[in-house]
Design a protein around this motif. Structure first.
Motif, PDB file in Angstrom:
ATOM      1  N   GLN A  94     -11.702  -1.435   0.220  1.00 38.70           N
ATOM      2  CA  GLN A  94     -11.742  -0.123   1.357  1.00 38.70           C
ATOM      3  C   GLN A  94     -12.596   0.203   1.791  1.00 38.70           C
ATOM      4  OE1 GLN A  94      -9.010   3.218  -0.930  1.00 38.70           O
ATOM      5  NE2 GLN A  94      -8.214   1.627  -2.031  1.00 38.70           N
ATOM      6  N   ILE A 129       0.490  -0.960  -0.174  1.00 42.01           N
ATOM      7  CA  ILE A 129       0.170  -0.150   0.176  1.00 42.01           C
ATOM      8  C   ILE A 129       1.255   1.440   0.027  1.00 42.01           C
ATOM      9  CG2 ILE A 129      -1.350   1.159   1.950  1.00 42.01           C
ATOM     10  CD1 ILE A 129      -2.538  -1.169   2.458  1.00 42.01           C
ATOM     11  N   ALA A 160      -3.884  -1.122   7.615  1.00 40.73           N
ATOM     12  CA  ALA A 160      -4.455  -2.946   6.765  1.00 40.73           C
ATOM     13  C   ALA A 160      -4.565  -3.722   7.590  1.00 40.73           C
ATOM     14  CB  ALA A 160      -2.607  -2.523   5.791  1.00 40.73           C
ATOM     15  N   TYR A 217      -8.062  -1.497   4.694  1.00 42.66           N
ATOM     16  CA  TYR A 217      -7.121  -1.485   3.316  1.00 42.66           C
ATOM     17  C   TYR A 217      -7.032  -2.974   3.698  1.00 42.66           C
ATOM     18  CZ  TYR A 217      -6.363   3.008   2.616  1.00 42.66           C
ATOM     19  OH  TYR A 217      -7.200   4.734   1.442  1.00 42.66           O
TER      20      TYR A 217
END
Length: 195
Positions: A188, A70, A147, A182
């Motif tokens: 998302q 990411i 994440a 994420y």
């Protein structure tokens, strides 16, 4: 065991690395979140540790790779990303101070910041700058994002975001408009703390 009726997830630093429990060391049930001695001890790998769900037993390097991917995409797009996990064995107090300084400087994305308050410590994966939404920092504020390798939101993910959101509101003087995950499948999902 993918039963969401209760879960816990690890990630506590060693006692030397941080003081106090992290929100990720709580045990969740339909009745709420309660810290348990065995959950905290188990997260540190101590004797009598409770069995962790399969998703929290994934090799940590997979989660780190997901997060690094990411960050790499954002950097390739020319975005301003500051990483605060760059100093080995940094105390949580120093890292929390550096996080606030990066927020005050208006950095676009703060990676691996730190919140440390009243004995709780948390390391949000990302703090995302929001232009035009004023806060005590200036004409900008931040939203929290985390994440996760999972492909669907879990209660533990949301609880962790809520803790970060509360700490973010304390530091910037306004509540963020949304929180984001994420996920491992590149989705998302966004959440509002009041929901």
């Amino acid at each position: 065991d993918d039963d969401d009726s209760h879960e816990e997830f690890s990630g506590l630093p060693s006692p030397a690395a941080a003081r106090g429990p992290r929100p990720s060391a709580l045990r969740f049930s339909r009745g709420g979140a309660t810290p348990t001695y065995l959950a905290l001890r188990g997260a540190r790998g101590g004797a009598g540790a409770e069995k962790l769900p399969r998703s929290s037993r994934l090799p940590p390097e997979k989660g780190s790779r997901h997060e690094a991917d990411i960050v790499a995409r954002w950097q390739a797009d020319g975005r301003d990303v500051v990483a605060l996990d760059d100093v080995p064995n940094q105390s949580c107090e120093i890292r929390a101070r550096r996080t606030l300084e990066a927020m005050q400087d208006g950095r676009e994305i703060i990676h691996q910041g730190c919140f440390f308050h009243e004995g709780w410590v948390g390391y949000p994966d990302f703090l995302m700058k929001v232009e035009g939404v004023a806060s005590e920092l200036g004409d900008w504020s931040y939203e929290v994002a985390d994440a996760k390798l999972g492909t669907k939101p879990r209660p533990s993910y949301i609880f962790q975001l809520l803790f970060y959101d509360d700490e973010l509101a304390r530091l910037q003087g306004v509540r963020a408009r949304r929180m984001r995950l994420y996920l491992g499948d590149d989705t998302q999902p966004e959440y509002v703390a009041s929901d």
